[in-house]
Enzyme design. Structure first.
Site, PDB file in Angstrom:
ATOM      1  CG  HIS A 180     -14.002  34.648  -2.949  1.00 28.53           C
ATOM      2  ND1 HIS A 180     -14.217  33.535  -2.173  1.00 28.53           N
ATOM      3  CD2 HIS A 180     -15.208  35.021  -3.465  1.00 28.53           C
ATOM      4  CE1 HIS A 180     -15.509  33.245  -2.191  1.00 28.53           C
ATOM      5  NE2 HIS A 180     -16.139  34.130  -2.959  1.00 28.53           N
TER       6      HIS A 180
ATOM      7  CB  ILE B 132       3.952   2.416  -6.995  1.00 32.49           C
ATOM      8  CG1 ILE B 132       5.007   3.497  -7.306  1.00 32.49           C
ATOM      9  CG2 ILE B 132       3.699   1.543  -8.217  1.00 32.49           C
ATOM     10  CD1 ILE B 132       6.376   2.961  -7.688  1.00 32.49           C
TER      11      ILE B 132
ATOM     12  CB  ALA C 110      -0.939  -0.005   1.207  1.00 34.87           C
ATOM     13  N   GLY C 111       1.965   1.201  -0.784  1.00 37.48           N
ATOM     14  CA  GLY C 111       2.791   2.399  -0.962  1.00 37.48           C
ATOM     15  C   GLY C 111       2.150   3.271  -2.034  1.00 37.48           C
TER      16      GLY C 111
HETATM   17  P1  FAD Z   1      15.437   6.385 -13.837  1.00 34.63           P
HETATM   18  O1  FAD Z   1      14.278   7.192 -14.222  1.00 34.63           O
HETATM   19  O2  FAD Z   1      15.207   4.997 -13.363  1.00 34.63           O
HETATM   20  O3  FAD Z   1      16.413   6.396 -15.096  1.00 34.63           O
HETATM   21  C1  FAD Z   1      17.595   5.682 -15.131  1.00 34.63           C
HETATM   22  C2  FAD Z   1      17.878   5.245 -16.557  1.00 34.63           C
HETATM   23  O4  FAD Z   1      19.191   4.736 -16.597  1.00 34.63           O
HETATM   24  C3  FAD Z   1      16.975   4.131 -17.051  1.00 34.63           C
HETATM   25  O5  FAD Z   1      16.253   4.540 -18.193  1.00 34.63           O
HETATM   26  C4  FAD Z   1      17.912   2.976 -17.382  1.00 34.63           C
HETATM   27  O6  FAD Z   1      17.594   2.319 -18.594  1.00 34.63           O
HETATM   28  C5  FAD Z   1      19.250   3.683 -17.526  1.00 34.63           C
HETATM   29  N1  FAD Z   1      20.395   2.834 -17.176  1.00 34.63           N
HETATM   30  C6  FAD Z   1      20.563   2.089 -16.050  1.00 34.63           C
HETATM   31  N2  FAD Z   1      21.783   1.518 -16.051  1.00 34.63           N
HETATM   32  C7  FAD Z   1      22.389   1.913 -17.198  1.00 34.63           C
HETATM   33  C8  FAD Z   1      23.664   1.662 -17.772  1.00 34.63           C
HETATM   34  N3  FAD Z   1      24.561   0.917 -17.147  1.00 34.63           N
HETATM   35  N4  FAD Z   1      23.937   2.209 -18.974  1.00 34.63           N
HETATM   36  C9  FAD Z   1      23.028   2.985 -19.630  1.00 34.63           C
HETATM   37  N5  FAD Z   1      21.818   3.259 -19.129  1.00 34.63           N
HETATM   38  C10 FAD Z   1      21.506   2.744 -17.936  1.00 34.63           C
HETATM   39  N6  FAD Z   1       8.207   9.943  -9.094  1.00 34.63           N
HETATM   40  C11 FAD Z   1       7.656  11.154  -8.942  1.00 34.63           C
HETATM   41  O7  FAD Z   1       8.346  12.097  -8.552  1.00 34.63           O
HETATM   42  N7  FAD Z   1       6.331  11.374  -9.215  1.00 34.63           N
HETATM   43  C12 FAD Z   1       5.520  10.386  -9.636  1.00 34.63           C
HETATM   44  O8  FAD Z   1       4.341  10.611  -9.881  1.00 34.63           O
HETATM   45  C13 FAD Z   1       6.064   9.093  -9.800  1.00 34.63           C
HETATM   46  N8  FAD Z   1       5.297   8.080 -10.236  1.00 34.63           N
HETATM   47  C14 FAD Z   1       5.852   6.857 -10.432  1.00 34.63           C
HETATM   48  C15 FAD Z   1       5.032   5.822 -10.876  1.00 34.63           C
HETATM   49  C16 FAD Z   1       5.559   4.576 -11.097  1.00 34.63           C
HETATM   50  C17 FAD Z   1       4.662   3.478 -11.593  1.00 34.63           C
HETATM   51  C18 FAD Z   1       6.954   4.348 -10.896  1.00 34.63           C
HETATM   52  C19 FAD Z   1       7.555   3.002 -11.157  1.00 34.63           C
HETATM   53  C20 FAD Z   1       7.777   5.368 -10.436  1.00 34.63           C
HETATM   54  C21 FAD Z   1       7.230   6.621 -10.196  1.00 34.63           C
HETATM   55  N9  FAD Z   1       8.011   7.683  -9.737  1.00 34.63           N
HETATM   56  C22 FAD Z   1       7.442   8.907  -9.526  1.00 34.63           C
HETATM   57  C23 FAD Z   1       9.454   7.521  -9.433  1.00 34.63           C
HETATM   58  C24 FAD Z   1      10.310   8.082 -10.566  1.00 34.63           C
HETATM   59  O9  FAD Z   1       9.995   7.432 -11.765  1.00 34.63           O
HETATM   60  C25 FAD Z   1      11.783   7.905 -10.231  1.00 34.63           C
HETATM   61  O10 FAD Z   1      12.060   8.458  -8.966  1.00 34.63           O
HETATM   62  C26 FAD Z   1      12.660   8.588 -11.271  1.00 34.63           C
HETATM   63  O11 FAD Z   1      12.437   8.060 -12.555  1.00 34.63           O
HETATM   64  C27 FAD Z   1      14.136   8.438 -10.903  1.00 34.63           C
HETATM   65  O12 FAD Z   1      14.914   9.062 -11.872  1.00 34.63           O
HETATM   66  P2  FAD Z   1      16.413   8.593 -12.164  1.00 34.63           P
HETATM   67  O13 FAD Z   1      16.903   9.491 -13.242  1.00 34.63           O
HETATM   68  O14 FAD Z   1      17.166   8.503 -10.898  1.00 34.63           O
HETATM   69  O15 FAD Z   1      16.296   7.084 -12.686  1.00 34.63           O
HETATM   70  P1  AMP Z   2       6.821   1.538  -1.072  1.00 30.24           P
HETATM   71  O1  AMP Z   2       8.173   1.073  -0.606  1.00 30.24           O
HETATM   72  O2  AMP Z   2       6.379   2.840  -0.508  1.00 30.24           O
HETATM   73  O3  AMP Z   2       6.674   1.452  -2.560  1.00 30.24           O
HETATM   74  O4  AMP Z   2       5.760   0.493  -0.488  1.00 30.24           O
HETATM   75  C1  AMP Z   2       5.880  -0.902  -0.628  1.00 30.24           C
HETATM   76  C2  AMP Z   2       5.048  -1.553   0.463  1.00 30.24           C
HETATM   77  O5  AMP Z   2       5.004  -2.965   0.262  1.00 30.24           O
HETATM   78  C3  AMP Z   2       5.610  -1.339   1.874  1.00 30.24           C
HETATM   79  O6  AMP Z   2       4.652  -0.651   2.631  1.00 30.24           O
HETATM   80  C4  AMP Z   2       5.836  -2.757   2.395  1.00 30.24           C
HETATM   81  O7  AMP Z   2       5.479  -2.892   3.759  1.00 30.24           O
HETATM   82  C5  AMP Z   2       4.909  -3.602   1.525  1.00 30.24           C
HETATM   83  N1  AMP Z   2       5.311  -5.022   1.444  1.00 30.24           N
HETATM   84  C6  AMP Z   2       6.559  -5.513   1.222  1.00 30.24           C
HETATM   85  N2  AMP Z   2       6.564  -6.888   1.219  1.00 30.24           N
HETATM   86  C7  AMP Z   2       5.266  -7.270   1.450  1.00 30.24           C
HETATM   87  C8  AMP Z   2       4.594  -8.549   1.563  1.00 30.24           C
HETATM   88  N3  AMP Z   2       5.242  -9.717   1.447  1.00 30.24           N
HETATM   89  N4  AMP Z   2       3.255  -8.551   1.813  1.00 30.24           N
HETATM   90  C9  AMP Z   2       2.564  -7.383   1.919  1.00 30.24           C
HETATM   91  N5  AMP Z   2       3.148  -6.167   1.826  1.00 30.24           N
HETATM   92  C10 AMP Z   2       4.474  -6.086   1.596  1.00 30.24           C
END
Ligand code: FAD
Ligand code: AMP
Length: 477
Positions: A450, A191, A188-189
């Site tokens: 407002h 995502i 329930a995080g």
């Molecule tokens: P990333 O976005 O993960 O980018 C890293 C990139 O590096 C990747 O494309 C990967 O292919 C590339 N890479 C890795 N290793 C190598 C390598 N060795 N050589 C070349 N390329 C490489 N965050 C928010 O702030 N707001 C949101 O609403 C939000 N919603 C989300 C919803 C979902 C479903 C998910 C999964 C995440 C969400 N996030 C959200 C989190 C957010 O996507 C990440 O925090 C963010 O993308 C991190 O950015 P980054 O640049 O650190 O890494």
């Molecule tokens: P977040 O790290 O915010 O994306 O949330 C992930 C959530 O998954 C955390 O709140 C964890 O407690 C929960 N979680 C991890 N492993 C399990 C599991 N085996 N069963 C139920 N919940 C889990």
């Protein structure tokens, strides 16, 4: 010949591409290595643009519109015909938004004179970077500086291994080709709640299994309580203290075993989303003699300025400590680029906004009431509901409230917490106020337009001292 650059960025997600652009703006020669191939095409933008923030928000918005239309606008005096779901078209729209944005980043890199190398990067000793193209050709780059920005990937747990399109991670949950009848979500995080909401709005019966027995432990308690209440009312069956212990897939369904206060339980679902967190991507990123250290949790170890253990090497975003958020990655990228270019730069880690894009949205910045008390502040708080706000009522979107946490001794604001319409935007008022060290009185003295949702911000600030106008409050002192 070895290719040289002032800066090589490994990873073209929000952290990496913003770092690359800022460094290029400051006159550095920049190479950005990104290996992602999304739907058959090399793609920049990382998790965020391809399989994270953007596609999830596209589906949240589409599913919200569908759900609203389905519920009808009779109270607005609008009658609609039969509302039908074309899921393929909804997914195609999401893909189009992703394409537009990732294509835009490619244009931005090009326009800034940044070389995008499509393939994998690995940091070697002496700030050399080994680049391996998708075709397997290897090239050594010599960098003056390196920014590691390889991001994160979903955590996989042995008790819920991914199986085809039945047991999926967050990426798979953006691609269901039909609406599951019964959908399980582990975790329930943020995502889990966002993706659970998407499919619940489209018609799934959704059960969220969360091991911890507190809902949203990182949020202010009042906000967490209200969020749980509203999401439950919307149909999300959130089971706290429910630890998943095993899964079994048969005949296109998944049986999930879990333990909760009542003991061993089982539920059968058509689909299961595993959303139990994310972990940094370090596999293949560093040679054994790169000199870059990891911390005890597997993140690249960095200081407050994102400097790794090798001079001239920085690491940012999901790869390093702190919350995994795109805007945190972006600001760290810009900070690292500016430091590399010889500028002074810093980033206020105390003021990173959190947003949950459910409906209503949930957002906060700064300290929760609980944390402020734990840190020894003499805390005062004020809260005001959207229920009686004219603008919220006029648009029929009036759940939730704004809450301020402040220091009773100095009147300084410590935190702002919102559940309500446009919370993810409204929260920036708190960000600005906190960044400028505003007092509650500063907000009280301002004239808010407002009728706007922001008037609730004003009233919540007034409520801190018992003087909200649209509530029966007696001044406390
Ligand atoms: P990333 O976005 O993960 O980018 C890293 C990139 O590096 C990747 O494309 C990967 O292919 C590339 N890479 C890795 N290793 C190598 C390598 N060795 N050589 C070349 N390329 C490489 N965050 C928010 O702030 N707001 C949101 O609403 C939000 N919603 C989300 C919803 C979902 C479903 C998910 C999964 C995440 C969400 N996030 C959200 C989190 C957010 O996507 C990440 O925090 C963010 O993308 C991190 O950015 P980054 O640049 O650190 O890494
Ligand atoms: P977040 O790290 O915010 O994306 O949330 C992930 C959530 O998954 C955390 O709140 C964890 O407690 C929960 N979680 C991890 N492993 C399990 C599991 N085996 N069963 C139920 N919940 C889990």
């Amino acid at each position: 010949m070895t290719q040289q650059a002032d800066l090589v960025v490994i990873g073209g997600g929000p952290g990496g591409y913003e770092a690359a652009i800022r460094a290029a703006q400051l006159g550095l020669s920049v190479i950005c290595i990104e290996r992602r191939v999304h739907k058959g095409k090399p793609s920049l933008g990382g998790t965020c643009l391809n399989v994270g923030c953007i596609p999830s928000k596209a589906l949240l918005d589409s599913s919200h519109k569908y759900h609203d239309l389905k519920a009808g606008y009779a109270n607005h005096g609008i009658s609609t015909g039969e509302v039908k779901l074309d899921l393929a078209a909804m997914l195609a729209r999401k893909d189009k938004v992703v394409d537009q944005l990732t294509g835009g980043i490619a244009q931005l890199l090009k326009g800034n004179g940044i070389t995008w190398l499509q393939g994998s990067g690995k940091l070697l000793a002496g700030k050399q970077v080994e680049f391996t193209s998708h075709e397997g050709e290897v090239q050594i780059l010599q960098a003056k500086n390196v920014i590691l920005a390889s991001g994160s990937e979903p955590v996989q747990i042995p008790v819920a291994k991914l199986v085809d399109d039945v047991v999926v991670d967050s990426t798979g949950a953006l691609e269901f080709q039909s609406v599951p009848k019964r959908l399980g979500v582990i975790g329930a995080g943020v995502i889990g709640l966002e993706l659970g909401s998407v499919w619940a709005r489209l018609g799934s019966e959704v059960i969220v299994l969360e091991a911890v027995d507190q809902f949203l432990p990182i949020a202010d308690r009042a906000i967490a309580k209200e969020t749980q209440k509203i999401l439950t009312k919307q149909g999300l069956d959130i089971r706290l203290g429910a630890r998943v212990t095993g899964t079994q897939v048969a005949n296109g369904q998944v049986t999930v075993s879990f333990t909760d206060a009542k003991g061993e339980q089982q539920e059968v679902f058509d689909r299961l989303i595993v959303a139990v967190g994310r972990r940094p991507v370090t596999a293949g990123l560093l040679s054994s003699d790169s000199g870059v250290s990891l911390d005890e949790r597997g993140f690249v170890a960095v200081d407050d300025h994102c400097r790794a253990s090798v001079p001239g090497v920085f690491a940012i975003g999901d790869l390093v400590r702190g919350q995994m958020l795109a805007h945190k990655a972006m600001e760290e990228g810009v900070m690292a680029a500016e430091i590399i270019a010889g500028h002074h730069a810093q980033f206020n880690y105390d003021l990173i906004i959190s947003v949950i894009y459910t409906h209503p949205e949930v957002a906060w910045v700064g300290m929760t009431e609980e944390r402020a008390k734990a840190e020894g502040f003499d805390v005062k708080t004020g809260q005001f509901a959207f229920a009686v706000n004219g603008r919220a009522l006029a648009s029929d979107d009036n759940q939730g409230f704004v809450k301020f946490v402040a220091d009773a001794k100095t009147d300084r604001l410590l935190g702002m917490h919102v559940i309500g319409p446009a919370a993810g935007d409204i929260i920036h008022q708190g960000l600005i106020a906190l960044e400028f060290g505003a007092s509650v009185e500063d907000l009280q003295l301002m004239c808010f337009a407002h009728p706007t949702l922001s008037e609730v911000v004003h009233e919540a600030a007034l409520a801190v001292d018992g003087r909200a106008i649209h509530a029966i409050q007696r001044k406390r002192k």
